[in-house]
Design an enzyme around this catalytic site. Structure first.
Site, short mmCIF file in Angstrom:
data_model
loop_
_atom_site.label_atom_id
_atom_site.label_comp_id
_atom_site.label_asym_id
_atom_site.label_seq_id
_atom_site.Cartn_x
_atom_site.Cartn_y
_atom_site.Cartn_z
N LYS A 276 -16.09 25.65 53.57
CA LYS A 276 -15.77 24.31 53.05
C LYS A 276 -16.10 23.26 54.10
O LYS A 276 -15.98 23.53 55.29
CB LYS A 276 -14.27 24.21 52.77
CG LYS A 276 -13.78 24.90 51.52
CD LYS A 276 -12.31 24.64 51.32
CE LYS A 276 -11.76 25.43 50.15
NZ LYS A 276 -12.29 25.01 48.85
N ARG A 350 -9.83 33.57 42.15
CA ARG A 350 -9.99 34.38 40.94
C ARG A 350 -10.14 35.86 41.29
O ARG A 350 -9.74 36.73 40.53
CB ARG A 350 -11.18 33.86 40.12
CG ARG A 350 -12.51 33.95 40.81
CD ARG A 350 -13.57 33.05 40.19
NE ARG A 350 -13.36 31.64 40.52
CZ ARG A 350 -14.13 30.66 40.08
NH1 ARG A 350 -15.16 30.93 39.27
NH2 ARG A 350 -13.88 29.41 40.43
N1 BES Z 1 -8.61 26.60 46.68
C1 BES Z 1 -9.77 26.08 46.09
C2 BES Z 1 -9.49 25.08 44.98
C3 BES Z 1 -8.81 23.78 45.37
C4 BES Z 1 -9.54 22.63 45.55
C5 BES Z 1 -7.43 23.71 45.48
C6 BES Z 1 -8.91 21.44 45.87
C7 BES Z 1 -6.80 22.53 45.79
C8 BES Z 1 -7.54 21.39 45.99
C9 BES Z 1 -10.59 27.21 45.49
O1 BES Z 1 -10.50 28.43 46.12
C10 BES Z 1 -12.00 26.79 45.54
O2 BES Z 1 -12.52 26.64 46.62
N2 BES Z 1 -12.63 26.60 44.39
C11 BES Z 1 -13.98 26.19 44.32
C12 BES Z 1 -14.67 27.03 43.28
C13 BES Z 1 -16.16 26.88 43.29
C14 BES Z 1 -16.75 27.49 44.54
C15 BES Z 1 -16.71 27.56 42.07
C16 BES Z 1 -14.00 24.72 43.94
O3 BES Z 1 -13.19 24.31 43.12
O4 BES Z 1 -14.82 24.00 44.48
MN MN Z 2 -11.84 28.60 47.73
#
Ligand code: BES
Ligand code: MN
Ligand code: ZN
Length: 495
Positions: A276, A350
């Site tokens: 990230k 997931r």
């Molecule tokens: N933990 C994150 C989602 C999240 C984002 C929680 C902002 C709280 C605030 C999750 O694991 C994630 O990174 N999801 C990705 C999925 C994508 C790679 C398909 C996302 O939402 O960008």
């Molecule tokens: Mn994530």
């Protein structure tokens, strides 16, 4: 902290702070008029000068009130009593209690009787009041020497008459719920160096013991035995070994059906090799909010003696980049045999829930709810205050939505169209772990659906509401503890 109930007129209630509700519409009650008279008509003058409107969230302090027993009065607006809802009343109460807890060692008496609400029962108000007295004074400043919020020295709910059995019951329920919400909030607020899968599991064990829940912790070896290849794939990049915590409350008959609650517990989500950006990583200590919510709710379900069988399962991992991380192109085999091609290691929640859901079904749960800070996409769709609900069974979804409605927690159902399944097709495995950019919260839900064996299931994506970026007068920033109450309410209806 135990919340006292005192029966007294407002002028004779003793406390550092007397918190008194003021309506925006309608006549003042006799109880409020009595206080006004004792204060020499100062409330009437403030109202006439429009310094006291009674709007939701409005506060007015009367310091140094010599004419009455309380040292200071905090008038808190509650809006139009004819239109008030659980959510608006909670907002008023929280604003008032939070304002009264900015200084240490305060004794607080909160009146809930000076106003009658058209659509919210007195017991519900008493429950909310007790909950606010517990939740309001707890801050996110766990590591600050000089705290912004302070525990109350004592807290009381002020009533006109001796409290009925129902009101006493509601106050004790509100106390239990408040403590459960604070547990969830505290875990979310703990820094990831302190809270990792092992320490989370230990805390869960301790909390389970004190609440009277049965608790089993699966360590790495037991997780391997269970063939949770999907969860293990995420965990393998971290030096912190994973844990799966299983909590059981058998409040119903031996042969009564089990309700399953599953929580995503990523104690820190760096994104893994699909790292990230720094800004998005800042709040990722809170990526275990789903698991913390299930733990909080389970402790309340046990303490309330809910007459239902409920199993809670927490999937605890840390998602890190390293030489041992799972990679893009890896194929993981989930515990139910489904193979998953990894196209993004940041879609890890997931993968954790996949194994947790199928495990919970195999443990005998006949209906499921999972909670997860699963996608940024859900926050884009619904904003930061509203959770997304996704389901394979409309009656079950309606039941969960109605619990949420009665507790004032905001959730909106999202579609589950078949077209989204297409996006999960992989050339090399049964499915892949991400779809396209668009509708990402739905593809994530569609992914989870593969692991519930067609059992009625609701997925709550709490990525928005679980963690508040900023502090507001009615709500501390950080972990919010949202949906603890919805889960408890659903369990009650289950029984
Ligand atoms: N933990 C994150 C989602 C999240 C984002 C929680 C902002 C709280 C605030 C999750 O694991 C994630 O990174 N999801 C990705 C999925 C994508 C790679 C398909 C996302 O939402 O960008
Ligand atoms: Mn994530
Ligand atoms: Zn995550």
């Amino acid at each position: 902290m135990e919340i006292q109930i005192v029966s007294d007129t407002l002028p004779s209630v003793q406390a550092d702070w007397l918190l008194v509700p003021v309506p925006a519409e309608g006549e003042w009650s006799g109880r409020l008029q009595e206080l006004d008279r004792a204060l020499g008509g100062s409330l009437t003058r403030l109202k006439e000068a429009k310094d006291l409107k009674g709007k939701v969230g409005e506060l007015l302090t009367l310091p140094d009130t010599q004419a009455i027993a309380a040292r200071k009065v905090l008038l808190y607006g509650v809006g139009d009593p004819g239109k008030a809802t659980v959510a608006t009343i909670e907002r008023s109460l929280m604003t008032a209690v939070r304002a009264a807890s900015t200084k240490a060692d305060q004794t607080v008496a909160l009146d809930v009787e000076a106003i009658e609400f058209a659509n919210v029962a007195k017991t519900d108000v008493a429950r909310l009041a007790a909950m606010s007295l517990i939740v309001g004074p707890q801050g996110q400043d766990l590591y600050k020497a000089e705290k912004d919020r302070h525990p109350l020295k004592s807290a009381a709910i002020a009533m006109a008459q001796l409290a009925s059995k129902d009101v006493q019951q509601a106050v004790s329920e509100g106390t239990i719920l408040g403590n459960a919400i604070n547990l969830t909030r505290e875990l979310v607020n703990q820094h990831p160096g302190e809270l990792f899968p092992e320490s989370f599991a230990e805390r869960a064990q301790a909390e389970a013991k004190s609440a009277g829940l049965a608790c089993t912790v699966l360590d790495q070896a037991a997780i391997k035995q269970e063939k949770m290849g999907s969860l293990l794939g995420v965990a393998q990049g971290s030096v912190q070994p994973p844990r799966v915590v299983v909590l059981r409350h058998q409040g119903g008959a031996k042969d009564a059906p089990w309700l399953g609650l599953c929580g995503k517990g990523v104690t820190f989500d760096s994104g893994g090799l699909s790292l990230k950006p720094s800004d998005s990583m800042k709040t990722m200590k809170g990526d275990m909010a789903g698991a913390a919510t299930v733990l909080g709710a389970m402790t309340a379900i046990a303490r309330l003696g809910v007459k239902a069988n409920v199993i809670g399962v927490l999937g605890l991992v840390e998602n890190m980049p390293s030489g041992t991380s799972y990679k893009l192109g890896d194929v993981l085999t989930a515990r139910n045999g489904v193979t998953i091609e990894i196209h993004n290691t940041d879609a890890e929640g997931r993968l954790v829930l996949a194994d947790v859901l199928s495990y919970t079904v195999d443990q005998g749960a006949v209906k499921l709810i999972d909670l997860a800070t699963l996608t940024g996409s859900c926050v884009v769709a619904l904003g930061t205050d509203i959770a997304g609900a996704f389901s394979n069974d409309q009656p079950w979804c309606d039941a969960v939505l109605s619990s949420a409605k009665s507790t004032g927690e905001e959730v909106w159902q999202m579609p589950m169209c078949d077209s989204f399944d297409e996006q999960l097709k992989s050339d090399v495995a049964d499915i892949k772990n991400v779809g396209t950019r668009w509708g990402g919260a739905i593809t994530a839900a569609k992914f989870l659906q593969r692991f519930v064996s067609d059992k009625p299931w609701v997925h709550l994506d709490i990525a928005g509401p679980a963690f508040a970026e900023s502090t507001k007068p009615h709500r501390e920033g950080g972990g919010t503890g949202v949906f603890v109450r919805t889960l408890v309410e659903t369990a009650r209806k289950w029984g």
